[in-house]
Design a protein around this motif. Structure first.
Motif, PDB file in Angstrom:
ATOM      1  N   ASP A  11       0.813  -1.221   0.000  1.00  0.00           N
ATOM      2  CA  ASP A  11       0.000   0.000   0.000  1.00  0.00           C
ATOM      3  C   ASP A  11       0.845   1.268   0.000  1.00  0.00           C
ATOM      4  OD1 ASP A  11       0.945  -0.504   2.537  1.00  0.00           O
ATOM      5  OD2 ASP A  11      -0.752   0.437   3.537  1.00  0.00           O
ATOM      6  N   ASN A  71      -0.923   4.423  -2.277  1.00  0.00           N
ATOM      7  CA  ASN A  71      -2.144   5.074  -1.823  1.00  0.00           C
ATOM      8  C   ASN A  71      -2.138   5.390  -0.333  1.00  0.00           C
ATOM      9  OD1 ASN A  71      -3.869   4.781  -4.375  1.00  0.00           O
ATOM     10  ND2 ASN A  71      -3.126   2.711  -4.053  1.00  0.00           N
ATOM     11  N   SER A  72      -1.035   5.156   0.336  1.00  0.00           N
ATOM     12  CA  SER A  72      -0.992   5.401   1.774  1.00  0.00           C
ATOM     13  C   SER A  72       0.036   6.485   2.097  1.00  0.00           C
ATOM     14  CB  SER A  72      -0.658   4.106   2.525  1.00  0.00           C
ATOM     15  OG  SER A  72      -0.427   4.374   3.882  1.00  0.00           O
ATOM     16  N   SER A  89       4.915  -0.474   4.931  1.00  0.00           N
ATOM     17  CA  SER A  89       3.516  -0.785   4.679  1.00  0.00           C
ATOM     18  C   SER A  89       3.012  -1.669   5.811  1.00  0.00           C
ATOM     19  CB  SER A  89       3.356  -1.515   3.344  1.00  0.00           C
ATOM     20  OG  SER A  89       3.717  -0.692   2.264  1.00  0.00           O
ATOM     21  N   GLY A 111      -3.191  -2.376   5.813  1.00  0.00           N
ATOM     22  CA  GLY A 111      -3.281  -1.446   4.689  1.00  0.00           C
ATOM     23  C   GLY A 111      -3.381  -2.176   3.367  1.00  0.00           C
ATOM     24  N   CYS A 112      -2.635  -3.270   3.224  1.00  0.00           N
ATOM     25  CA  CYS A 112      -2.692  -4.072   1.993  1.00  0.00           C
ATOM     26  C   CYS A 112      -4.059  -4.716   1.828  1.00  0.00           C
ATOM     27  CB  CYS A 112      -1.612  -5.144   2.021  1.00  0.00           C
ATOM     28  SG  CYS A 112       0.073  -4.517   2.018  1.00  0.00           S
ATOM     29  N   LEU A 122      -6.607  -2.132   0.866  1.00  0.00           N
ATOM     30  CA  LEU A 122      -6.445  -1.806  -0.548  1.00  0.00           C
ATOM     31  C   LEU A 122      -7.067  -2.885  -1.427  1.00  0.00           C
ATOM     32  CD1 LEU A 122      -5.135   0.197  -2.566  1.00  0.00           C
ATOM     33  CD2 LEU A 122      -3.059  -1.194  -2.451  1.00  0.00           C
ATOM     34  N   ARG A 137     -10.955  -2.522  -1.249  1.00  0.00           N
ATOM     35  CA  ARG A 137     -11.507  -1.185  -1.494  1.00  0.00           C
ATOM     36  C   ARG A 137     -12.229  -1.136  -2.835  1.00  0.00           C
ATOM     37  NH1 ARG A 137      -7.238   3.531  -2.153  1.00  0.00           N
ATOM     38  NH2 ARG A 137      -7.095   2.495  -4.167  1.00  0.00           N
TER      39      ARG A 137
END
Length: 246
Positions: free
Chosen positions: A51, A54-55, A64, A68-69, A72, A75
């Protein structure tokens, strides 16, 4: 309106499918009328992008996170205008959005981290060295279809035809495959967690390591097992070890 297609084939009873097989759900929604077409695809692992793009937190800290992965991965993504799909309700080509979620979790969850990037346009390949922070205990509830769809539609009740609601969403880590080196010349090692001890498996050599070594590794694949099964397996190993020592 929602349309369901279940393509899961549960006939295979081999050990690999019984352990690793899960089910992904894909929702494609018309941005004009809201009509959703849903399909299901069996999987034995889940490939995750790091990520970093976009993070903002990843950009600032240089790392990361596994959460978060997964965020993503699940999403909603707006498909481009060149990817318009035929809406069965509008009967026209429409802009759509797509969202993935996990309909059924496997006994053993295999997460593949995309560390090797290939660009056909630039004709280049590279390894992504970004550090990934991952937990030893993982709750997959936020990434289940039931959680994703209810969060999208509020408190309305939907039937999840292909979901196995009996499976546990809580996992414990038991193996990590790490990659060191570059794209052209690298090396893989495996870390195993057995009876509260981590072991490093490096070709023919196996040695004990601290968990800090595992956390600092450049993980490429993560293996989690459902918590109830994990503790049962460790209990059985402990019983066998005590019997053999007598």
């Amino acid at each position: 309106m929602m349309l369901f297609f279940c393509t899961d084939d549960g006939d295979c009873q081999c050990i690999a499918h019984r352990a690793f097989s899960g089910l992904l759900r894909s929702d494609v929604t018309c941005t004009i009328c809201g009509f959703t077409s849903t399909t299901y695809d069996p999987c034995v692992d889940i490939s995750l992008n790091l990520d970093t793009v976009n993070s903002s937190a990843a950009e600032k800290t240089g790392l990361s996170t596994l959460s978060g992965c997964l965020n993503l991965f699940t999403r909603a993504e707006r498909l481009g205008s060149d990817s318009k799909l035929h809406c069965q309700n509008c009967q026209e080509l429409r802009d759509t959005s797509k969202q993935l979620s996990i309909s059924r979790l496997p006994l053993v969850l295999c997460l593949h981290i995309k560390r090797f990037e290939h660009s056909l346009i630039r004709k280049t390949s590279r390894k992504i060295d970004q550090y990934l922070q991952f937990p030893f205990a993982l709750d997959m509830t936020p990434y289940l279809s039931s959680s994703i769809v209810r969060s999208r539609f509020g408190n309305r009740i939907f039937a999840f035809e292909c979901e196995n609601t009996d499976s546990s969403a809580e996992y414990e880590i038991f193996a990590v495959i790490a990659h060191s080196g570059m794209l052209e010349s690298g090396h893989y090692v495996t870390y195993l967690h057995v009876n509260n001890q981590w072991y490093k498996c490096d070709d023919a050599w196996i040695c004990e390591v601290d968990e800090g070594i595992v956390r600092a590794s450049q993980c490429y694949m993560l293996f989690y097992v459902q918590k109830l099964l994990y503790y049962k397996a460790n209990k059985d190993l402990s019983c066998n070890a005590s019997v053999e020592s007598r």
